[in-house]
Scaffold this active site. Sequence first.
Site, PDB file in Angstrom:
ATOM      1  N   ASN A 144       0.705  -1.186   0.474  1.00 16.46           N
ATOM      2  CA  ASN A 144       0.473   0.570  -0.123  1.00 16.46           C
ATOM      3  C   ASN A 144       0.764   1.313  -0.073  1.00 16.46           C
ATOM      4  O   ASN A 144       0.802   2.802  -0.692  1.00 16.46           O
ATOM      5  CB  ASN A 144      -0.937  -0.040   1.603  1.00 16.46           C
ATOM      6  CG  ASN A 144      -0.410  -0.578   2.591  1.00 16.46           C
ATOM      7  OD1 ASN A 144       0.857  -0.345   2.656  1.00 16.46           O
ATOM      8  ND2 ASN A 144      -0.883   0.268   3.574  1.00 16.46           N
ATOM      9  N   GLU A 240       3.524  -4.562  12.893  1.00 21.99           N
ATOM     10  CA  GLU A 240       2.800  -3.682  12.459  1.00 21.99           C
ATOM     11  C   GLU A 240       2.089  -4.549  11.070  1.00 21.99           C
ATOM     12  O   GLU A 240       1.805  -4.165  10.216  1.00 21.99           O
ATOM     13  CB  GLU A 240       3.994  -2.445  11.292  1.00 21.99           C
ATOM     14  CG  GLU A 240       4.402  -1.640  12.773  1.00 21.99           C
ATOM     15  CD  GLU A 240       3.943  -0.754  13.679  1.00 21.99           C
ATOM     16  OE1 GLU A 240       2.635  -0.963  14.086  1.00 21.99           O
ATOM     17  OE2 GLU A 240       4.643   0.122  14.253  1.00 21.99           O
ATOM     18  N   CYS A 274      -3.346   0.373   5.925  1.00 26.49           N
ATOM     19  CA  CYS A 274      -3.932  -0.052   8.152  1.00 26.49           C
ATOM     20  C   CYS A 274      -5.146   0.866   8.943  1.00 26.49           C
ATOM     21  O   CYS A 274      -5.412   0.190   9.089  1.00 26.49           O
ATOM     22  CB  CYS A 274      -2.512  -0.286   8.428  1.00 26.49           C
ATOM     23  SG  CYS A 274      -1.626   1.186   8.817  1.00 26.49           S
ATOM     24  N   GLU A 448       6.892   1.754  15.807  1.00 22.12           N
ATOM     25  CA  GLU A 448       8.252   2.504  15.017  1.00 22.12           C
ATOM     26  C   GLU A 448       7.502   3.718  15.148  1.00 22.12           C
ATOM     27  O   GLU A 448       7.007   4.127  15.549  1.00 22.12           O
ATOM     28  CB  GLU A 448       7.422   2.082  13.608  1.00 22.12           C
ATOM     29  CG  GLU A 448       8.426   0.717  13.084  1.00 22.12           C
ATOM     30  CD  GLU A 448       7.329   0.094  11.832  1.00 22.12           C
ATOM     31  OE1 GLU A 448       6.562  -0.323  10.960  1.00 22.12           O
ATOM     32  OE2 GLU A 448       8.607   0.287  10.923  1.00 22.12           O
TER      33      GLU A 448
HETATM   34  P1  NAD Z   1       0.696  -9.926   3.149  1.00 20.98           P
HETATM   35  O1  NAD Z   1       0.745  -9.907   4.711  1.00 20.98           O
HETATM   36  O2  NAD Z   1      -0.024 -11.076   1.699  1.00 20.98           O
HETATM   37  O3  NAD Z   1       2.309  -9.364   3.110  1.00 20.98           O
HETATM   38  C1  NAD Z   1       3.059  -8.845   3.131  1.00 20.98           C
HETATM   39  C2  NAD Z   1       4.696  -9.114   2.954  1.00 20.98           C
HETATM   40  O4  NAD Z   1       5.237 -10.486   3.901  1.00 20.98           O
HETATM   41  C3  NAD Z   1       4.819  -9.292   1.804  1.00 20.98           C
HETATM   42  O5  NAD Z   1       5.930  -8.486   1.839  1.00 20.98           O
HETATM   43  C4  NAD Z   1       4.740 -10.782   0.926  1.00 20.98           C
HETATM   44  O6  NAD Z   1       5.455 -11.014   0.954  1.00 20.98           O
HETATM   45  C5  NAD Z   1       5.694 -11.027   2.507  1.00 20.98           C
HETATM   46  N1  NAD Z   1       4.994 -12.234   3.075  1.00 20.98           N
HETATM   47  C6  NAD Z   1       4.160 -13.178   2.932  1.00 20.98           C
HETATM   48  N2  NAD Z   1       3.847 -14.587   3.705  1.00 20.98           N
HETATM   49  C7  NAD Z   1       5.315 -14.450   4.366  1.00 20.98           C
HETATM   50  C8  NAD Z   1       5.946 -14.771   5.012  1.00 20.98           C
HETATM   51  N3  NAD Z   1       4.869 -16.446   5.461  1.00 20.98           N
HETATM   52  N4  NAD Z   1       6.534 -14.958   4.981  1.00 20.98           N
HETATM   53  C9  NAD Z   1       7.434 -13.752   5.090  1.00 20.98           C
HETATM   54  N5  NAD Z   1       6.723 -12.818   4.325  1.00 20.98           N
HETATM   55  C10 NAD Z   1       6.077 -13.025   3.154  1.00 20.98           C
HETATM   56  O7  NAD Z   1      -0.130  -8.088   2.514  1.00 20.98           O
HETATM   57  P2  NAD Z   1       0.028  -7.222   2.806  1.00 20.98           P
HETATM   58  O8  NAD Z   1      -1.582  -7.699   1.467  1.00 20.98           O
HETATM   59  O9  NAD Z   1       0.405  -6.834   1.274  1.00 20.98           O
HETATM   60  O10 NAD Z   1      -1.160  -6.196   3.219  1.00 20.98           O
HETATM   61  C11 NAD Z   1      -2.241  -5.721   3.540  1.00 20.98           C
HETATM   62  C12 NAD Z   1      -1.943  -5.559   5.000  1.00 20.98           C
HETATM   63  O11 NAD Z   1      -1.122  -5.198   6.163  1.00 20.98           O
HETATM   64  C13 NAD Z   1      -3.584  -5.397   5.944  1.00 20.98           C
HETATM   65  O12 NAD Z   1      -3.914  -6.656   6.847  1.00 20.98           O
HETATM   66  C14 NAD Z   1      -2.456  -4.064   6.196  1.00 20.98           C
HETATM   67  O13 NAD Z   1      -3.531  -3.786   7.149  1.00 20.98           O
HETATM   68  C15 NAD Z   1      -1.661  -4.376   6.781  1.00 20.98           C
HETATM   69  N6  NAD Z   1      -0.925  -2.708   7.093  1.00 20.98           N
HETATM   70  C16 NAD Z   1       0.097  -2.762   8.056  1.00 20.98           C
HETATM   71  C17 NAD Z   1       0.368  -1.544   8.064  1.00 20.98           C
HETATM   72  C18 NAD Z   1       0.641  -1.021   9.815  1.00 20.98           C
HETATM   73  O14 NAD Z   1       1.049  -0.360  10.408  1.00 20.98           O
HETATM   74  N7  NAD Z   1       0.149  -1.348  10.637  1.00 20.98           N
HETATM   75  C19 NAD Z   1       0.660  -0.836   7.448  1.00 20.98           C
HETATM   76  C20 NAD Z   1       0.363  -0.840   5.857  1.00 20.98           C
HETATM   77  C21 NAD Z   1      -0.682  -1.793   5.746  1.00 20.98           C
END
Ligand code: NAD
Length: 468
Positions: A144, A240, A274, A448
């Site tokens: 995002n 996060e 998020c 963070e």
């Molecule tokens: P995601 O968890 O699918 O993927 C995030 C990252 O993790 C990607 O780079 C992915 O390739 C990697 N990944 C996936 N499985 C993994 C594993 N088993 N081990 C290690 N790495 C792995 O999330 P997304 O769909 O890219 O992002 C959306 C989510 O992120 C939403 O739930 C959103 O709320 C959250 N988000 C949180 C924040 C925050 O600061 N709290 C900020 C932005 C997004």
Amino acid sequence: MAQAVMTIGGKREHATTTFGVINPATGVVFAEAPDCSQSALDDAVDAADRAFRSWRLNEDARREGLRRAAQAVSAAQAELAALITAEQCKPLAAAAYEVEMAALWLTNASTLVLPREVLQDDAMAYAEVTRRPLGVVAAITPWNYPLLLAAWKIGPALLAGNTLVLKPSPFTPLSSLLLGEILAAHLPPGVVNVVSGGDDVGVWLTHHPAVRKISFTGSVATGKAIASAAAPDLKRITLELGGNDAAIVLDDADPATIARDLFWGAFINCGQICAGVKRVYAPESLYDEVVAALAERARKVRVGPGTQPNVQMGPINNRPQFERVTELVDDALAQGATAVAGGKPMGGAGYFYAPTILTNVRDGMRIVDEEQFGPALPILPYRELDDAVARANATHFGLCGSVWSSNVARATEVCAQLECGTTYINAHLAIVPHLPFGGVKWSGIGVENGQWGLDEYTSLRTLYRAKG
Ligand code: NAD
């Protein structure tokens, strides 16, 4: 077709295989990114491990390196913004702002202090604590805010004396890969390495024995998988994760005054944030007015490809997320919800979804209970304020919450009852580099930003010297 490169040990690295990066406005692949092999990932971690030995020694050089890195990111604003818009599809102005914020976060990190605190200095003994780096940091980011969230990790990790391997989301690898090339020109080889690939690359990285800290932003499910991966080796983690932020409108608020900030608190970045408003609780006395004010705004949003001038909102970033938002709205409509604005995909190519305001919704519906992470907002009425607070807290999530009111004292009291990491009054999403950001419950572990964020990249070292 453009092909990006990884940065490993200060060198540009191609991979033997690549994967396609899709333009969300068309649904068509427009670039190829390297699909990192396990041996290339090992090379990246080895390079970070080697660089750590000297990088940790000179704090002034680290500050200077971060300052130069921030300037270089600013100087590349046009190029980076174009890539963010191409792969993420937010409006170009928003992408340029993301680059500016990434540079700001790096600059801010360069000014943070690694304090030496004297805890005792008397006839018995001298005792102090200092902060020491942890080693190689694995930074894993979502799609995002690809560049900004990488900067949130790179800045404090490096200032503390760690080195880093960044793995961006496979949906948005290109801006991070370019960032790697930019940083490599200003930092010693191996200090920042950037690899790209699927989730398996994240799995290898989080299981790698040389990694001492994992800083992850993404979904709750992946956060839990990462916590499990970290446990056998007792790696440090900062997680996060998602949110299901409630905004509670009090009965003394003026709907016309709050509508703009409340609306964009939910719909900025096409709702893919998020810490955005994910559900609104409005008092029965103001319910119709709040709905009307938000729906009017939703209908007027200019939606289109991020490259098009004057667009305010792009498409949803990827097909799985597009299908998820569609499914959650369809589920609500099937259960009796009303779409007073939007309510369906916009049709045509790409993942465009009409900005949606839902009424006749209730707790227990998926659109209310789950994180929609898209441009669809349920508005729920309440009679008693205590009930609204209880419903706002009745979730596994706990990232942020907001209270909208003309009475600050009353709003402050309500904020105190919200179970989340950040509470806002008459705002949502005011995220700045000097304030800690993080969630409670399933929204994450650790924080963070600011001095608190820096601490997470360090361990305390106590020195005790006996006297006399
Ligand atoms: P995601 O968890 O699918 O993927 C995030 C990252 O993790 C990607 O780079 C992915 O390739 C990697 N990944 C996936 N499985 C993994 C594993 N088993 N081990 C290690 N790495 C792995 O999330 P997304 O769909 O890219 O992002 C959306 C989510 O992120 C939403 O739930 C959103 O709320 C959250 N988000 C949180 C924040 C925050 O600061 N709290 C900020 C932005 C997004």
